[in-house]
Design an enzyme around this catalytic site. Sequence first.
Site, PDB file in Angstrom:
ATOM      1  N   SER A 293     -13.830 -16.814  28.396  1.00  0.00           N
ATOM      2  CA  SER A 293     -12.899 -17.876  28.081  1.00  0.00           C
ATOM      3  C   SER A 293     -11.766 -18.001  29.102  1.00  0.00           C
ATOM      4  O   SER A 293     -11.989 -18.433  30.213  1.00  0.00           O
ATOM      5  CB  SER A 293     -12.387 -17.668  26.661  1.00  0.00           C
ATOM      6  OG  SER A 293     -12.023 -18.890  26.092  1.00  0.00           O
ATOM      7  N   ASP A 304     -13.487 -21.693  42.780  1.00  0.00           N
ATOM      8  CA  ASP A 304     -13.701 -23.069  43.236  1.00  0.00           C
ATOM      9  C   ASP A 304     -12.763 -23.447  44.372  1.00  0.00           C
ATOM     10  O   ASP A 304     -13.130 -24.225  45.266  1.00  0.00           O
ATOM     11  CB  ASP A 304     -13.496 -24.046  42.073  1.00  0.00           C
ATOM     12  CG  ASP A 304     -14.680 -24.067  41.119  1.00  0.00           C
ATOM     13  OD1 ASP A 304     -15.598 -23.237  41.275  1.00  0.00           O
ATOM     14  OD2 ASP A 304     -14.679 -24.912  40.198  1.00  0.00           O
ATOM     15  N   LYS A 318     -18.268 -18.519  28.039  1.00  0.00           N
ATOM     16  CA  LYS A 318     -17.583 -19.166  26.906  1.00  0.00           C
ATOM     17  C   LYS A 318     -16.824 -20.365  27.442  1.00  0.00           C
ATOM     18  O   LYS A 318     -15.690 -20.252  27.875  1.00  0.00           O
ATOM     19  CB  LYS A 318     -16.646 -18.158  26.236  1.00  0.00           C
ATOM     20  CG  LYS A 318     -15.754 -18.760  25.155  1.00  0.00           C
ATOM     21  CD  LYS A 318     -16.574 -19.241  23.973  1.00  0.00           C
ATOM     22  CE  LYS A 318     -15.680 -19.816  22.889  1.00  0.00           C
ATOM     23  NZ  LYS A 318     -14.939 -21.009  23.315  1.00  0.00           N
TER      24      LYS A 318
END
Length: 552
Positions: A293, A304, A318
């Site tokens: 999460s 990224d 998650k």
Amino acid sequence: MKVDRSWTTGLLVGVIALTTGGWLINQGRTAGAGESRRLLDEIHRLIAERFVDEVSPDELYRMAIDGMLENLGDPYTTFLEPRDSEDLRFTTTGNYGGLGVRIEPKDGWITVVQVLPNSPAVREGLEVGDRIIEVEGESAEDWSVDRAVNTLRGERGAGVNLTIARVGVDRPLAIHIVRDVIQVRQAQGFMLDDRIGYATLRGFSRGAKEELVETLDGLVEGGAGGLILDLRRNPGGLLPAGIEITDLFLDRGREVVETRSRVADQNYVFTAPSRDRYADVPLVVVVDGLSASASEIVAGALQDHDRAVIVGTTTFGKGSVQTLYHLSGNNSMKVTTARWYTPVGRSITKDFDRESALRELAASAVAVSGEPVAAPSEPEEREEFVTEGGRTVYGGGGITPDLVVYRDTLSTNEQELRRLATRSGAIPRNVVFRWAVEYANDHDFNEGFAVTQAMREEIWDALTAAGAEVERDLFDGSQTYVDWLIADELAGAELGEVSQLRSRVTRDAQVQAALDLLRDADSPETLLAIAARAAEERAAEGTPGGAPGGDR
């Protein structure tokens, strides 16, 4: 409609987001009516009045709720009864009313393995190694951790009577402790060498950012030219805390995470509101299958944007958002209302298959710590994405590290020692823990102590006294495992949490791989290049999982 804003503006809709994973708290309710509702009422009345066995109306309603949620096929949409509120408060704040101890089951008894500083437990003299044998006059033998936690936690100012058994004391001790607010520290850190700092984060509750900043600032001020952020076994917490922590390493305006929902007011693009606090400091984030999460939000955004190298094993997967709705009777319901996506548009949600998870666990190796290590599965087809700097990353099934490194595992001899000793009732970690408590009471030693042959002999004697049916040759051939247990339990019994953590990471294959990458990196850019070369070299060598040296 998609709204682009910094994370703080998301709070204007009157919700608080969490991420174990990614909850939103809201007072709203959804009305429902019609033929299906009348049919449900008729069935409820018919069973309550006519079924051969008497079932109370309340039980029937709960069955209906449970059946409805089960058939959704979403493990994160759940009904919460009032007793769950304490766990929710702990998740969101990191605080709870309690004694200030960390407990584990050992040899059938709930045992104190850590006493928090400035806690009621310290003030009343509880010690590491104390066995809780009675609570309010009731035997605590064979209690589960859940039962013990639910019993020992309570309102601030409420007292609890314990009876404990202590090493070296021949009679039980009666202790009365008044509960107080306990704040569990989320961040810990220290220098691994003269240049690399290490910090671990346990969760994403309120105050986690402040604790992590304090830790990281101390490391940088102490000369850290590279940082390791350990998010292993971190299940998440508050979404704003996850965004705040990601913001520490990104420049203002960089996207952190996007939430997408069929509910228009839950569509957001959250961006970093401030500058990169640790600009130009190379960063490695260590993750594993229990990093979930908010941990995945941090790892995904930094991957990224090419800001950090991710090391370890694929994360939990998650990638959904829940909203917590308050219902009548102090009940609540957590409903999945959105999914979240990384800055390049990745969904990392992994389909949860309980049977597959159990099969994988059964085929697991065993880590040096004695915990199971999930067997690596065959790579599956996953959608490819491109980072800001042109690197390939993957969607679906969690965050895949840039450098996959599996935890160091027990050798065949070590696994056999553990199996045979455990089968005869002498679980090695429990035996070493009891020995360490006694040893720490009788000896003075400092961090960095060496494990000696005399210590090993005492462990052999303790194992045989506990009934372990193992041969001496097998014990001697398991020295690495035995030494790890001795160092870990002695550090915890005598020197405290940070020293125990330091002892563990110096014997940790994943942290050591991160350290190797950072030693030659003088910028985030060079770190990425070093990690890419390391991944290529390990792939060419066929090193299992990319772990240095493979399984021992």
